[in-house]
Design an enzyme around this catalytic site. Structure first.
Site, PDB file in Angstrom:
ATOM      1  N   ASP A  12       0.816  -1.225   0.000  1.00 49.16           N
ATOM      2  CA  ASP A  12       0.000   0.000   0.000  1.00 49.16           C
ATOM      3  C   ASP A  12       0.846   1.270   0.000  1.00 49.16           C
ATOM      4  OD1 ASP A  12      -2.265  -1.687   0.267  1.00 49.16           O
ATOM      5  OD2 ASP A  12      -1.936  -1.759   2.431  1.00 49.16           O
ATOM      6  N   GLY A  14       1.667   2.861  -2.654  1.00 47.73           N
ATOM      7  CA  GLY A  14       1.320   3.698  -3.809  1.00 47.73           C
ATOM      8  C   GLY A  14       1.990   3.195  -5.088  1.00 47.73           C
ATOM      9  N   LYS A  15       2.310   1.902  -5.114  1.00 46.48           N
ATOM     10  CA  LYS A  15       2.970   1.330  -6.303  1.00 46.48           C
ATOM     11  C   LYS A  15       2.100   1.451  -7.545  1.00 46.48           C
ATOM     12  CE  LYS A  15       3.240  -2.558  -4.253  1.00 46.48           C
ATOM     13  NZ  LYS A  15       2.802  -2.143  -2.906  1.00 46.48           N
ATOM     14  N   GLY A  16       0.781   1.260  -7.339  1.00 43.54           N
ATOM     15  CA  GLY A  16      -0.143   1.309  -8.475  1.00 43.54           C
ATOM     16  C   GLY A  16      -0.095   2.657  -9.169  1.00 43.54           C
ATOM     17  N   ALA A  38      -4.198  -8.570  -2.750  1.00 43.10           N
ATOM     18  CA  ALA A  38      -3.936  -7.162  -2.472  1.00 43.10           C
ATOM     19  C   ALA A  38      -4.500  -6.380  -3.644  1.00 43.10           C
ATOM     20  CB  ALA A  38      -2.454  -6.907  -2.324  1.00 43.10           C
ATOM     21  N   HIS A  40      -4.367  -2.467  -5.982  1.00 41.71           N
ATOM     22  CA  HIS A  40      -3.877  -1.127  -6.219  1.00 41.71           C
ATOM     23  C   HIS A  40      -5.078  -0.235  -6.433  1.00 41.71           C
ATOM     24  CE1 HIS A  40       0.161  -2.458  -6.870  1.00 41.71           C
ATOM     25  NE2 HIS A  40      -0.163  -3.199  -7.903  1.00 41.71           N
ATOM     26  N   THR A  41      -5.026   0.943  -5.870  1.00 43.87           N
ATOM     27  CA  THR A  41      -6.071   1.907  -6.161  1.00 43.87           C
ATOM     28  C   THR A  41      -5.498   2.914  -7.135  1.00 43.87           C
ATOM     29  OG1 THR A  41      -6.701   1.601  -3.886  1.00 43.87           O
ATOM     30  CG2 THR A  41      -7.813   3.366  -5.093  1.00 43.87           C
ATOM     31  N   SER A 413       5.707  11.817  -5.057  1.00 45.82           N
ATOM     32  CA  SER A 413       4.299  11.841  -5.434  1.00 45.82           C
ATOM     33  C   SER A 413       3.548  12.705  -4.444  1.00 45.82           C
ATOM     34  CB  SER A 413       3.756  10.406  -5.442  1.00 45.82           C
ATOM     35  OG  SER A 413       2.361  10.423  -5.641  1.00 45.82           O
TER      36      SER A 413
HETATM   37  P1  GDP Z   1      -0.312   0.072  -3.751  1.00 44.60           P
HETATM   38  O1  GDP Z   1      -0.922  -1.232  -3.443  1.00 44.60           O
HETATM   39  O2  GDP Z   1       1.119   0.158  -3.342  1.00 44.60           O
HETATM   40  O3  GDP Z   1      -0.512   0.490  -5.171  1.00 44.60           O
HETATM   41  O4  GDP Z   1      -1.030   1.162  -2.851  1.00 44.60           O
HETATM   42  P2  GDP Z   1      -2.600   1.452  -2.640  1.00 44.60           P
HETATM   43  O5  GDP Z   1      -3.252   1.603  -3.925  1.00 44.60           O
HETATM   44  O6  GDP Z   1      -3.192   0.549  -1.660  1.00 44.60           O
HETATM   45  O7  GDP Z   1      -2.497   2.794  -1.826  1.00 44.60           O
HETATM   46  C1  GDP Z   1      -2.186   3.955  -2.365  1.00 44.60           C
HETATM   47  C2  GDP Z   1      -3.346   4.906  -2.127  1.00 44.60           C
HETATM   48  O8  GDP Z   1      -2.836   6.171  -2.061  1.00 44.60           O
HETATM   49  C3  GDP Z   1      -4.336   4.934  -3.269  1.00 44.60           C
HETATM   50  O9  GDP Z   1      -5.611   5.283  -2.782  1.00 44.60           O
HETATM   51  C4  GDP Z   1      -3.775   6.014  -4.177  1.00 44.60           C
HETATM   52  O10 GDP Z   1      -4.759   6.641  -4.979  1.00 44.60           O
HETATM   53  C5  GDP Z   1      -3.251   6.954  -3.168  1.00 44.60           C
HETATM   54  N1  GDP Z   1      -2.065   7.686  -3.557  1.00 44.60           N
HETATM   55  C6  GDP Z   1      -0.977   7.265  -4.262  1.00 44.60           C
HETATM   56  N2  GDP Z   1      -0.063   8.242  -4.320  1.00 44.60           N
HETATM   57  C7  GDP Z   1      -0.590   9.286  -3.624  1.00 44.60           C
HETATM   58  C8  GDP Z   1      -0.110  10.587  -3.294  1.00 44.60           C
HETATM   59  O11 GDP Z   1       0.999  10.985  -3.616  1.00 44.60           O
HETATM   60  N3  GDP Z   1      -0.942  11.367  -2.544  1.00 44.60           N
HETATM   61  C9  GDP Z   1      -2.160  10.974  -2.129  1.00 44.60           C
HETATM   62  N4  GDP Z   1      -2.904  11.812  -1.400  1.00 44.60           N
HETATM   63  N5  GDP Z   1      -2.630   9.759  -2.405  1.00 44.60           N
HETATM   64  C10 GDP Z   1      -1.853   8.931  -3.137  1.00 44.60           C
END
Ligand code: GDP
Length: 424
Positions: A12, A14-16, A38, A40-41, A413
């Protein structure tokens, strides 16, 4: 050139979003491990998506998405996600699925659920996607490769053999309804129909693509600390989350991975059980959780609230090292803009001694955080595109973390959107 995008921590990070951003300059995006456990959002001009199986690159029409052999392939979930994406107006993505990827069987999901119920309070906090039973079977050599769907006689015979073993557990350990080989065979024939259009030798495809100089991204799931070898065992996932495994899970030469972009979030969050040294609680945690990510820190797959903590330099330095980091992407920095002061964990106190080395699990359970407090910047930094335009305290925070990590932060980011990014 092949680049890997992987997590430094518990997932989580922010890899996605980073993959989605870098996908713009890429031809192929590959998932190489993990399954639908898991997610990605991703926020882009089509809307907000929670992807579990599809690679994050599916939103560009110039990219091909590959599900590598290392993935736990949940066929109905993959096809369901594909349909959902298309129904929201995204052009139909080009998808290739490895003929060597193994299939998450319906009983893997059942076993995950039964075992979590049996362990009750002592459970691993599984998402019940069948991942641990799936990888157990893979390494016990009773898994099913996609290619096996195309040999009906052998498939039937193997199913019957495997189910003997499964049914002993179902009957005597879990006391649940027995599995039926014919029924399962029919389900697998449905799976075959769903997946057939996408199946190929993805390793050969990627080899060819590398020869042609294509840009390839390997997209990791979860992070270093969830790796079964190098993470917080046993509170880990069941497949390697490391860039090194990218070579195996995609079927490419290890020396072709030229860049390892390790994603670190500007604060910590974790799901599931396990030691989490810099964890915070109460109102402090609630506030960060509410403001975190994009719309709060809640699991993309489960919706459960994530555990929150301050940035952990000890865990992240280790997490970056074990990944073989060439570049750090530092994410979700904008969220910290509300804080007067920002604590950062710079050491662990274990049995009265302070260390900055990340220990094995038994030691980790005893660790208490050593915190340093940095001044906050108290402004909204979203929309800033140049490093020099960030407030001084914000740059100091980044540079402090970079020094602690010992790896260069080249991507920052500062918002969930594709373009909310500062290159350095
Ligand atoms: P992943 O599994 O590593 O891709 O991470 P997630 O998707 O679970 O968590 C990342 C969350 O943070 C998502 O809701 C993204 O839209 C959000 N996100 C990613 N980068 C940023 C950022 O720089 N700022 C903010 N506010 N949200 C972010």
């Amino acid at each position: 050139m092949v680049k890997a995008i992987v997590g430094a921590n518990w997932g989580d990070e922010g890899k996605g979003k980073i993959t989605d951003t870098l996908a713009k300059e890429s031809d192929i995006i590959v998932r190489f491990q993990g399954g639908a456990n898991a997610g990605h959002t991703i926020v882009n001009n089509y809307g907000k998506f929670a992807l579990h199986t599809l690679p994050s690159g599916v939103f560009y029409d110039h990219t091909t998405s590959v599900i590598g052999n290392g993935v736990a392939l949940d066929i109905p979930k993959l096809v369901g996600e594909l349909e959902e994406v298309v129904s929201k107006g995204v052009p139909r993505p080009k998808i290739l699925v490895s003929d060597r990827a193994q299939i998450v069987m319906p009983y893997h999901i059942l076993f995950d659920t039964y075992e979590e119920a049996r362990l009750a309070g002592k459970s691993f906090g599984s998402t019940k996607s069948g991942i641990a039973p799936f990888y157990s079977d893979k390494y016990a050599k009773i898994g099913f490769q996609v290619s096996e769907l195309f040999d009906e006689v052998a498939l039937k015979e193997k199913l019957e053999r495997v189910l003997v073993q499964k049914n002993v557990l179902i009957e005597h350990l879990y006391h649940q309804p027995l599995l039926n080989a014919d029924e399962l065979f029919n389900t697998l024939m449905e799976y075959r129909k769903m997946i057939e259009p996408y199946v190929c030798d993805t390793s050969a495809y990627l080899y060819q693509a590398i020869q042609e100089g294509k840009n390839i991204l390997l997209e990791g799931q979860l992070g270093s600390l969830k790796d079964p070898d190098h993470g917080i065992y046993p509170m880990v996932t069941s497949s390697s989350t490391l860039a090194g495994y990218g070579a195996i899970g995609a079927g490419i030469p290890p020396y072709e991975i030229k860049k390892v972009i390790t994603v670190c979030k500007a604060y910590s969050s974790a799901v599931g059980a396990g030691a989490f040294v810099s964890e915070i609680f109460g109102e402090e945690a609630d506030e960060l959780r509410k403001r975190g990510g994009d719309g709060g820190e809640y699991g993309a797959t489960t919706g459960r609230p994530r555990r929150m903590g301050w940035f952990d330099c000890v865990a992240s330095r280790y997490g970056c090292r074990i990944q073989g980091t060439t570049d750090v992407a530092f994410t979700v920095l904008d969220v910290l803009g509300y804080l007067d002061e920002i604590p950062v964990c710079t050491g662990y106190e274990i049995d009265g001694r302070i260390t900055d080395d990340f220990p094995t699990t038994t030691q980790l359970e005893k660790a208490k955080p050593v915190l340093e407090v940095l001044p906050g910047w108290k402004t909204d930094i979203r929309g800033i595109r140049r490093y020099e335009e960030l407030p001084e305290n914000c740059r100091n925070y980044i540079e402090f973390v970079e020094k602690q990590l010992g790896f260069p932060i080249t991507i920052i980011s500062n918002g969930p959107g594709r373009d909310d990014v500062i290159y350095r």
